[in-house]
Design a protein around this motif. Structure first.
Motif, PDB file in Angstrom:
ATOM      1  N   VAL A  44      27.596  48.903  33.822  1.00 31.55           N
ATOM      2  CA  VAL A  44      28.552  48.081  33.075  1.00 31.55           C
ATOM      3  C   VAL A  44      29.371  47.224  34.041  1.00 31.55           C
ATOM      4  O   VAL A  44      29.933  47.744  35.011  1.00 31.55           O
ATOM      5  N   GLY A  45      29.421  45.908  33.781  1.00 34.92           N
ATOM      6  CA  GLY A  45      30.226  45.009  34.621  1.00 34.92           C
ATOM      7  C   GLY A  45      29.655  44.861  36.018  1.00 34.92           C
ATOM      8  O   GLY A  45      30.364  45.012  37.014  1.00 34.92           O
ATOM      9  N   SER A  46      28.378  44.499  36.092  1.00 37.43           N
ATOM     10  CA  SER A  46      27.674  44.462  37.400  1.00 37.43           C
ATOM     11  C   SER A  46      28.174  43.373  38.332  1.00 37.43           C
ATOM     12  O   SER A  46      27.979  43.474  39.548  1.00 37.43           O
TER      13      SER A  46
ATOM     14  N   GLY B 129      26.042  42.340  41.090  1.00 37.78           N
ATOM     15  CA  GLY B 129      24.952  43.314  41.128  1.00 37.78           C
ATOM     16  C   GLY B 129      25.313  44.707  41.621  1.00 37.78           C
ATOM     17  O   GLY B 129      24.414  45.513  41.892  1.00 37.78           O
ATOM     18  N   PHE B 130      26.603  45.023  41.676  1.00 39.83           N
ATOM     19  CA  PHE B 130      27.026  46.331  42.210  1.00 39.83           C
ATOM     20  C   PHE B 130      27.554  47.245  41.128  1.00 39.83           C
ATOM     21  O   PHE B 130      28.407  46.813  40.336  1.00 39.83           O
ATOM     22  N   PRO B 131      27.074  48.485  41.103  1.00 40.70           N
ATOM     23  CA  PRO B 131      26.117  49.104  42.018  1.00 40.70           C
ATOM     24  C   PRO B 131      24.650  48.975  41.591  1.00 40.70           C
ATOM     25  O   PRO B 131      23.765  49.467  42.289  1.00 40.70           O
TER      26      PRO B 131
ATOM     27  N   ILE C 293      24.813  44.962  32.701  1.00 36.42           N
ATOM     28  CA  ILE C 293      25.555  44.263  31.649  1.00 36.42           C
ATOM     29  C   ILE C 293      26.749  43.544  32.264  1.00 36.42           C
ATOM     30  O   ILE C 293      27.527  44.132  33.022  1.00 36.42           O
ATOM     31  N   ASP C 294      26.866  42.266  31.943  1.00 40.04           N
ATOM     32  CA  ASP C 294      28.061  41.510  32.346  1.00 40.04           C
ATOM     33  C   ASP C 294      28.265  40.364  31.348  1.00 40.04           C
ATOM     34  O   ASP C 294      27.289  39.766  30.886  1.00 40.04           O
ATOM     35  N   PRO C 295      29.527  40.040  31.013  1.00 42.68           N
ATOM     36  CA  PRO C 295      29.742  38.985  30.017  1.00 42.68           C
ATOM     37  C   PRO C 295      29.637  37.563  30.566  1.00 42.68           C
ATOM     38  O   PRO C 295      29.465  36.624  29.782  1.00 42.68           O
TER      39      PRO C 295
ATOM     40  N   ARG D  64      27.571  32.858  34.460  1.00 38.86           N
ATOM     41  CA  ARG D  64      27.350  32.549  35.872  1.00 38.86           C
ATOM     42  C   ARG D  64      26.796  33.784  36.607  1.00 38.86           C
ATOM     43  O   ARG D  64      25.916  33.689  37.449  1.00 38.86           O
ATOM     44  N   ARG D  65      27.332  34.942  36.237  1.00 36.23           N
ATOM     45  CA  ARG D  65      26.896  36.177  36.904  1.00 36.23           C
ATOM     46  C   ARG D  65      25.527  36.631  36.403  1.00 36.23           C
ATOM     47  O   ARG D  65      24.671  37.019  37.204  1.00 36.23           O
ATOM     48  N   THR D  66      25.304  36.550  35.085  1.00 37.18           N
ATOM     49  CA  THR D  66      24.005  37.023  34.585  1.00 37.18           C
ATOM     50  C   THR D  66      22.876  36.077  35.019  1.00 37.18           C
ATOM     51  O   THR D  66      21.758  36.519  35.244  1.00 37.18           O
TER      52      THR D  66
ATOM     53  N   ARG E 101      29.800  41.764  26.528  1.00 37.40           N
ATOM     54  CA  ARG E 101      30.770  42.818  26.837  1.00 37.40           C
ATOM     55  C   ARG E 101      30.159  44.144  26.405  1.00 37.40           C
ATOM     56  O   ARG E 101      29.521  44.218  25.354  1.00 37.40           O
ATOM     57  N   ALA E 102      30.393  45.173  27.206  1.00 38.40           N
ATOM     58  CA  ALA E 102      29.763  46.470  26.936  1.00 38.40           C
ATOM     59  C   ALA E 102      30.078  46.969  25.529  1.00 38.40           C
ATOM     60  O   ALA E 102      29.259  47.633  24.902  1.00 38.40           O
ATOM     61  N   GLU E 103      31.269  46.616  25.025  1.00 38.13           N
ATOM     62  CA  GLU E 103      31.707  47.160  23.727  1.00 38.13           C
ATOM     63  C   GLU E 103      31.260  46.300  22.535  1.00 38.13           C
ATOM     64  O   GLU E 103      31.495  46.669  21.392  1.00 38.13           O
TER      65      GLU E 103
ATOM     66  N   SER F  57      29.419  52.234  36.857  1.00 36.07           N
ATOM     67  CA  SER F  57      30.323  51.076  36.957  1.00 36.07           C
ATOM     68  C   SER F  57      31.068  51.150  38.280  1.00 36.07           C
ATOM     69  O   SER F  57      31.204  52.229  38.860  1.00 36.07           O
ATOM     70  N   ARG F  58      31.517  49.979  38.738  1.00 36.58           N
ATOM     71  CA  ARG F  58      32.396  49.931  39.915  1.00 36.58           C
ATOM     72  C   ARG F  58      33.418  48.829  39.691  1.00 36.58           C
ATOM     73  O   ARG F  58      33.052  47.701  39.337  1.00 36.58           O
ATOM     74  N   ALA F  59      34.676  49.171  39.867  1.00 32.71           N
ATOM     75  CA  ALA F  59      35.772  48.186  39.823  1.00 32.71           C
ATOM     76  C   ALA F  59      35.801  47.400  38.520  1.00 32.71           C
ATOM     77  O   ALA F  59      35.984  46.184  38.537  1.00 32.71           O
TER      78      ALA F  59
HETATM   79  C1  SAM Z   1      35.885  43.216  39.614  1.00 32.78           C
HETATM   80  S1  SAM Z   1      34.326  42.826  38.958  1.00 32.78           S
HETATM   81  C2  SAM Z   1      33.314  44.104  39.674  1.00 32.78           C
HETATM   82  C3  SAM Z   1      31.883  43.691  39.761  1.00 32.78           C
HETATM   83  C4  SAM Z   1      30.947  44.735  40.377  1.00 32.78           C
HETATM   84  N1  SAM Z   1      30.859  45.925  39.556  1.00 32.78           N
HETATM   85  C5  SAM Z   1      31.380  45.088  41.774  1.00 32.78           C
HETATM   86  O1  SAM Z   1      31.777  46.230  42.023  1.00 32.78           O
HETATM   87  O2  SAM Z   1      31.304  44.206  42.650  1.00 32.78           O
HETATM   88  C6  SAM Z   1      34.429  43.341  37.260  1.00 32.78           C
HETATM   89  C7  SAM Z   1      33.223  42.928  36.440  1.00 32.78           C
HETATM   90  O3  SAM Z   1      33.325  43.513  35.147  1.00 32.78           O
HETATM   91  C8  SAM Z   1      32.911  42.565  34.190  1.00 32.78           C
HETATM   92  N2  SAM Z   1      33.503  42.961  32.901  1.00 32.78           N
HETATM   93  C9  SAM Z   1      34.784  42.823  32.503  1.00 32.78           C
HETATM   94  N3  SAM Z   1      34.944  43.282  31.245  1.00 32.78           N
HETATM   95  C10 SAM Z   1      33.724  43.748  30.847  1.00 32.78           C
HETATM   96  C11 SAM Z   1      33.244  44.340  29.639  1.00 32.78           C
HETATM   97  N4  SAM Z   1      34.035  44.546  28.594  1.00 32.78           N
HETATM   98  N5  SAM Z   1      31.935  44.688  29.585  1.00 32.78           N
HETATM   99  C12 SAM Z   1      31.118  44.469  30.643  1.00 32.78           C
HETATM  100  N6  SAM Z   1      31.527  43.898  31.797  1.00 32.78           N
HETATM  101  C13 SAM Z   1      32.810  43.548  31.902  1.00 32.78           C
HETATM  102  C14 SAM Z   1      33.400  41.241  34.755  1.00 32.78           C
HETATM  103  O4  SAM Z   1      32.721  40.127  34.210  1.00 32.78           O
HETATM  104  C15 SAM Z   1      33.136  41.432  36.239  1.00 32.78           C
HETATM  105  O5  SAM Z   1      31.845  40.982  36.604  1.00 32.78           O
END
Ligand code: SAM
Length: 235
Positions: free
Chosen positions: A79-81, A84-86, A102-104, A107-109, A130-132, A148-150
């Protein structure tokens, strides 16, 4: 800042020898991903130029070691890659896994789609949203593991992740020093969302800075949920 550091700011980090232990015979793919991030990733604003000199130590290695807590052939949703991490290092280290990123943000996808096609990583699918979101929940099967990370504080992360985890599956969130405090603060709300047995775990102890994880288990059944509530457990 010393002259020495200034001189090296922005310079790509050489592949550390330990990377071979993490990525094995797929090290060349990890090196290619590092190259793409360093060039296109920076150019397109997906990672900051300051990340380039620590791309391996702060990102690729720390994410690749996640492999230690994932079983053979499991399905994973990341979730929120972002860039691409992790998910991507995990997919490189573990071709047996089936991974959905998954990412909203388009540009990232778009970037992730390009990386998946060019490396290539046939075990990875990219979903924009968005994951939800209902559309995302419809598009993906609940997975064995949601990583997920961050992305968000624990309670919000659990709210987004829980519906994506199959009964008995795991939430695996890469967290920093805040991990234990987040569990102490949020465990009751997280339990209500159907995730129990929250604990802090470290992986990648072969690294200078191991990766800190919060791991939890998705409640399998209504009976399981009642049992967890009765014992009022963080477990
Ligand atoms: C700070 S970045 C971290 C990106 C990556 N996981 C990393 O560690 O480098 C947060 C990511 O979460 C995504 N994000 C925010 N809300 C989200 C949601 N509801 N569902 C999925 N992704 C989401 C953002 O678009 C963003 O790419």
């Amino acid at each position: 800042m010393t002259d020495d550091v200034e001189q090296h700011e922005g310079q790509p980090e050489a592949t550390p020898p330990i990377a071979g232990q993490i990525f094995g015979d797929r090290l060349a793919l990890a090196e290619e991903y590092a190259r793409v991030l360093t060039e296109e990733g920076v150019l397109r604003g997906l990672i900051g130029p300051r990340e380039v000199p620590q791309l391996w130590t702060r990102h690729l290695l720390n994410c690749g070691v996640l492999s230690e807590v994932i079983e053979q052939d499991e399905t994973v949703i990341d979730v929120g890659s972002g860039a691409g991490f992790p998910g991507i290092p995990l997919a490189i280290a573990r071709p047996d896994l089936t991974i959905t990123l998954i990412d909203p943000l388009l540009r990232r996808t778009t970037f992730l789609d390009e990386v998946v096609a060019s490396l290539p990583l046939p075990n990875v699918t990219v979903v924009r949203g968005r994951a939800e979101e209902k559309a995302v929940l419809k598009a993906v099967e609940p997975a064995d593991v949601v990583t997920s990370r961050a992305v968000a504080p624990l309670e919000r992360l659990a709210r987004w992740s829980a519906p994506l985890i199959r009964g008995g599956g795991r939430l695996v969130a890469l967290k920093g020093r805040s991990a234990a405090d987040e569990i102490a603060r949020d465990w009751e709300k997280v339990l209500r969302l159907g995730i129990r047995d929250l604990r802090v775990e470290e992986c990648g102890t072969i690294l200078e800075t191991p990766t800190t994880l919060i791991i939890g288990r998705r409640i399998e059944s209504a009976r399981d949920a009642r049992g967890a509530r009765k014992s009022g457990q963080r477990k």
